[in-house]
Structures are given as structure tokens and as C-alpha cells.
Design a protein around this motif. Structure first.
Motif, PDB file in Angstrom:
ATOM      1  N   ILE A 219       4.487  -2.448   3.248  1.00  8.77           N
ATOM      2  CA  ILE A 219       4.422  -3.829   2.775  1.00  8.77           C
ATOM      3  C   ILE A 219       3.872  -4.673   3.916  1.00  8.77           C
ATOM      4  CG2 ILE A 219       5.738  -5.812   1.949  1.00  8.77           C
ATOM      5  CD1 ILE A 219       7.792  -3.802   0.836  1.00  8.77           C
ATOM      6  N   THR A 220       2.770  -5.358   3.652  1.00 10.70           N
ATOM      7  CA  THR A 220       2.197  -6.282   4.628  1.00 10.70           C
ATOM      8  C   THR A 220       2.619  -7.690   4.235  1.00 10.70           C
ATOM      9  OG1 THR A 220       0.299  -4.817   4.923  1.00 10.70           O
ATOM     10  CG2 THR A 220       0.070  -7.077   5.732  1.00 10.70           C
ATOM     11  N   LEU A 221       3.180  -8.399   5.208  1.00 11.27           N
ATOM     12  CA  LEU A 221       3.653  -9.757   4.963  1.00 11.27           C
ATOM     13  C   LEU A 221       2.545 -10.766   5.230  1.00 11.27           C
ATOM     14  CD1 LEU A 221       7.156  -9.443   6.644  1.00 11.27           C
ATOM     15  CD2 LEU A 221       6.530  -9.002   4.268  1.00 11.27           C
ATOM     16  N   THR A 222       2.766 -11.979   4.834  1.00  7.51           N
ATOM     17  CA  THR A 222       1.753 -13.023   5.000  1.00  7.51           C
ATOM     18  C   THR A 222       1.450 -13.317   6.462  1.00  7.51           C
ATOM     19  OG1 THR A 222       3.473 -14.708   4.791  1.00  7.51           O
ATOM     20  CG2 THR A 222       2.247 -14.148   2.792  1.00  7.51           C
TER      21      THR A 222
ATOM     22  N   ASP B 166       0.846  -1.197   0.000  1.00  2.00           N
ATOM     23  CA  ASP B 166       0.000   0.000   0.000  1.00  2.00           C
ATOM     24  C   ASP B 166       0.879   1.244   0.000  1.00  2.00           C
ATOM     25  OD1 ASP B 166      -2.741  -1.185   0.478  1.00  2.00           O
ATOM     26  OD2 ASP B 166      -1.685  -1.961   2.238  1.00  2.00           O
ATOM     27  N   GLU B 167       0.358   2.332  -0.567  1.00  2.00           N
ATOM     28  CA  GLU B 167       1.025   3.635  -0.472  1.00  2.00           C
ATOM     29  C   GLU B 167       0.098   4.559   0.299  1.00  2.00           C
ATOM     30  OE1 GLU B 167       2.073   4.644  -4.520  1.00  2.00           O
ATOM     31  OE2 GLU B 167       4.084   3.868  -4.189  1.00  2.00           O
ATOM     32  N   THR B 168       0.592   5.078   1.425  1.00  2.00           N
ATOM     33  CA  THR B 168      -0.299   5.800   2.347  1.00  2.00           C
ATOM     34  C   THR B 168       0.157   7.183   2.797  1.00  2.00           C
ATOM     35  OG1 THR B 168       0.706   4.783   4.278  1.00  2.00           O
ATOM     36  CG2 THR B 168      -1.149   3.612   3.284  1.00  2.00           C
ATOM     37  N   PRO B 169       0.968   8.008   2.292  1.00  2.00           N
ATOM     38  CA  PRO B 169       1.772   7.916   1.068  1.00  2.00           C
ATOM     39  C   PRO B 169       3.039   7.088   1.207  1.00  2.00           C
ATOM     40  CG  PRO B 169       2.178  10.026   2.071  1.00  2.00           C
ATOM     41  CD  PRO B 169       1.140   9.326   2.916  1.00  2.00           C
ATOM     42  N   ASP B 170       3.468   6.754   2.442  1.00  7.36           N
ATOM     43  CA  ASP B 170       4.618   5.853   2.578  1.00  7.36           C
ATOM     44  C   ASP B 170       4.254   4.491   1.998  1.00  7.36           C
ATOM     45  OD1 ASP B 170       6.183   7.730   3.943  1.00  7.36           O
ATOM     46  OD2 ASP B 170       5.371   7.121   5.884  1.00  7.36           O
TER      47      ASP B 170
END
Length: 74
Positions: A30-33, A23-27
Motif C-alpha cells: 500500500i502506497t500512501l499519499t 499493488d500486489e508484487t506478490p505481497d
């Protein structure tokens, strides 16, 4: 593995098979499994390009050839 940069500027390597979403949030988050999250300096587009290049390298067999070449040079 793909090389990424944390917000503090430290380089680290991540197995892209562990990525669930980006996701860009704006950063760039990265979400891992396993639901852990990493915030990186690279854009989502740049991370995707790194993943594509990594997979192309793996599937083309170049990684094995490069390892063999490194062993032969020693």
C-alpha cells in the motif's frame, strides 16, 4: 479506519483516505499519499473490500448510531 495486518503479524489501523495505490508484487504493498509504503498480509481485493465496508458504514450514518448506543449503554 480499516484494520490491517503487517507482515510480522501485528494488527494496525489505517485511514483509507491516505491510500494512493495498492499493488500486489506478490505481497500487497500500500502506497500512501505521502509516498510511504506499507506491506500487509491482506490481499488487494480484501483491502478494497474493507475500504468499501468502511465507506458504506460512514455514509450510512451507522457509526454515529453505534457511538450513541455505546454511550447509552454506559
Amino acid at each position: 479506519m480499516i484494520g490491517l495486518t503487517s507482515l510480522k503479524g501485528k494488527q494496525f489501523y489505517l485511514n483509507p483516505d491516505l491510500i494512493y495505490r495498492i499493488d500486489e508484487t506478490p505481497d500487497t504493498v500500500i502506497t500512501l499519499t505521502d509516498s510511504k509504503t506499507l506491506v500487509v498480509l491482506e490481499t488487494a481485493t480484501a483491502v478494497i473490500a474493507l475500504i468499501i465496508a468502511y465507506r458504506q458504514k460512514i455514509f450510512s450514518g451507522r457509526e454515529l448510531l453505534e457511538r450513541d448506543n455505546e454511550r447509552n449503554e454506559e
